[in-house]
Design a protein around this motif. Sequence first.
Motif, short mmCIF file in Angstrom:
data_model
loop_
_atom_site.label_atom_id
_atom_site.label_comp_id
_atom_site.label_asym_id
_atom_site.label_seq_id
_atom_site.Cartn_x
_atom_site.Cartn_y
_atom_site.Cartn_z
N GLU A 13 0.82 -1.22 0.00
CA GLU A 13 0.00 0.00 0.00
C GLU A 13 0.85 1.27 0.00
O GLU A 13 0.34 2.37 -0.24
CB GLU A 13 -0.95 0.01 1.21
CG GLU A 13 -0.29 0.23 2.56
CD GLU A 13 0.26 -1.03 3.20
OE1 GLU A 13 0.58 -0.99 4.40
OE2 GLU A 13 0.36 -2.06 2.48
N ASP A 16 4.22 3.82 -4.72
CA ASP A 16 3.68 4.99 -5.40
C ASP A 16 3.18 4.56 -6.78
O ASP A 16 3.77 4.88 -7.82
CB ASP A 16 4.74 6.08 -5.52
CG ASP A 16 4.19 7.38 -6.08
OD1 ASP A 16 2.97 7.48 -6.28
OD2 ASP A 16 5.00 8.29 -6.34
N ALA A 17 2.08 3.81 -6.78
CA ALA A 17 1.57 3.23 -8.02
C ALA A 17 1.21 4.32 -9.03
O ALA A 17 1.48 4.18 -10.23
CB ALA A 17 0.37 2.34 -7.73
N GLU A 18 0.61 5.41 -8.57
CA GLU A 18 0.21 6.47 -9.49
C GLU A 18 1.43 7.17 -10.09
O GLU A 18 1.48 7.45 -11.29
CB GLU A 18 -0.68 7.49 -8.78
CG GLU A 18 -1.09 8.68 -9.63
CD GLU A 18 -1.78 8.29 -10.92
OE1 GLU A 18 -1.67 9.05 -11.92
OE2 GLU A 18 -2.43 7.22 -10.97
N GLY A 19 2.43 7.45 -9.26
CA GLY A 19 3.64 8.08 -9.78
C GLY A 19 4.37 7.20 -10.78
O GLY A 19 4.87 7.67 -11.80
N ARG A 29 2.93 4.78 -12.58
CA ARG A 29 2.10 4.70 -13.79
C ARG A 29 2.35 5.90 -14.69
O ARG A 29 2.49 5.76 -15.92
CB ARG A 29 0.61 4.63 -13.39
CG ARG A 29 -0.33 4.45 -14.60
CD ARG A 29 -1.72 4.97 -14.31
NE ARG A 29 -1.72 6.40 -14.05
CZ ARG A 29 -1.60 7.33 -14.99
NH1 ARG A 29 -1.46 6.98 -16.27
NH2 ARG A 29 -1.60 8.60 -14.68
N ARG A 30 2.44 7.06 -14.09
CA ARG A 30 2.68 8.27 -14.86
C ARG A 30 4.05 8.23 -15.54
O ARG A 30 4.19 8.62 -16.70
CB ARG A 30 2.57 9.48 -13.93
CG ARG A 30 2.64 10.82 -14.65
CD ARG A 30 2.17 11.96 -13.75
NE ARG A 30 2.86 11.95 -12.46
CZ ARG A 30 2.29 11.63 -11.29
NH1 ARG A 30 1.00 11.29 -11.25
NH2 ARG A 30 2.97 11.67 -10.17
N SER A 31 5.06 7.72 -14.84
CA SER A 31 6.40 7.64 -15.43
C SER A 31 6.44 6.69 -16.61
O SER A 31 7.05 6.98 -17.65
CB SER A 31 7.40 7.22 -14.35
OG SER A 31 7.51 8.20 -13.34
N TYR A 86 10.95 8.49 -12.99
CA TYR A 86 10.36 8.63 -11.67
C TYR A 86 11.35 9.28 -10.69
O TYR A 86 11.00 10.21 -9.96
CB TYR A 86 9.93 7.25 -11.14
CG TYR A 86 9.31 7.31 -9.77
CD1 TYR A 86 7.96 7.60 -9.61
CD2 TYR A 86 10.08 7.10 -8.62
CE1 TYR A 86 7.39 7.68 -8.35
CE2 TYR A 86 9.51 7.17 -7.36
CZ TYR A 86 8.18 7.46 -7.22
OH TYR A 86 7.61 7.55 -5.99
N ARG A 110 8.77 9.77 -0.55
CA ARG A 110 8.16 8.45 -0.51
C ARG A 110 8.90 7.54 0.47
O ARG A 110 8.29 6.81 1.26
CB ARG A 110 8.15 7.84 -1.91
CG ARG A 110 7.60 6.43 -2.00
CD ARG A 110 6.17 6.28 -1.57
NE ARG A 110 5.26 7.21 -2.22
CZ ARG A 110 3.93 7.12 -2.16
NH1 ARG A 110 3.36 6.16 -1.47
NH2 ARG A 110 3.18 8.02 -2.76
#
Length: 429
Positions: A69, A72-75, A77-79, A308, A317
Amino acid sequence: MSIVSPAAVSAAATSPTATSSTVTGPTVAAPVALAARASRLRTSPVRDLLALTADPELISFAGGLPAPELFDAEGLRRSYAEVLVERPREVLQYSTSEGDPALRAVLADRLTRRGLGTEADDLVITSGSQQALALLTAALLDPGDTVVVEEPTYLAALQAFDLAGARVVAVPTDDDGVRPDDLEKIVGQHRPRLLYLVPNFQNPTGRTMSAARRHAVAEIAARRGMWIIEDDPYGELRLSGQPQPWIAGLAAAGDRTVLLGSLSKTMAPGMRLGWLRAPAALRRACVIAKQATDLHTSTVDQAAAARYLTTADPDARIALMCAAYRERLDALLAGLPAALPAGSHWNRPAGGMFVWVRLPAGLDATALLPAALAQRVAYVPGAAFYPGAADPRTLRLSFTTHSPRRVAEGLDRLGAAFAGATGRATGRG
């Protein structure tokens, strides 16, 4: 319909034993065998216990897993999306064995800011730091060579040395790491090719090697002509205290120390990204070994990681992870006195992922594991981490995966398992 080559027809026609009426019986299969070194390989109980994590009711203190949990899945994904949109032809193509220049540059900068001056060309990107170990064994060890390790030590390192056909000798340790007098004696007796260490928050014990011991190790390696592998997958997960000097940064050992690092504990283990920092000649040998292994580490994963680390805030993080892990470690330490049999002892690590436990004399952590599993709680018996004779009373507990509430629940189950299996009261360390 079968097809027979003209050469085979010609050979059959000219054979003195060939006749049109020849009848052959069923083929008897010749036996096949594995390589001799395969029989020396030990399985990993840690990996075996990971299969149990599919049971949502089981609380596992076994695997050294980062808390999912906190990824940083969103970060990430964006990278990935950015590099795939901007440079799809490049990031989906083959790449160099040394690794993505941008990723090596940003990792070198991070090491420099942590006190170890590093250039991008000092690094080779690997498919996790476990691959770095495999490359180093290929570059440094011949079958029969001796490797010195801490007692106990990281299990997967023992597997890598087994695969290389090395002879492993353990040096005794205490709360400050390897004991220099014992190391000096063992090196003099066995003339090892290399020394393998996890100086920061060691796996499995969680111990940190003192600065004085690091200097002593460097001097022994310089005097005796020995390589050092300084494995540092947990170094950024400091929960208390001050950083100790890099062995790779000490004058006595800088020309003979290989530093291993990983993004598995601070970014995402599924990306399988690690690196090694080594002197030029050894680094080149590792690149050649990597060419024979997997050609290069995933291009797109390296590109996404570089993006990232450059555009996100990885230090924030990591600070978030450390804050969560500090609470989880406190919960574990608070619950151990009630969970463990009277007379047990354990340490208080300054970081990393693990607490090392020693049960009272006469108890065997491996024998007690089935009782724990029956209560749906798991740990790793310490015997797996010894290259030779093991202390059967020891076990490793990982505190990172579960919330403080879940940690407390797991310790309740562990206490019930130990109490039921031993018939003894729990106590304090």
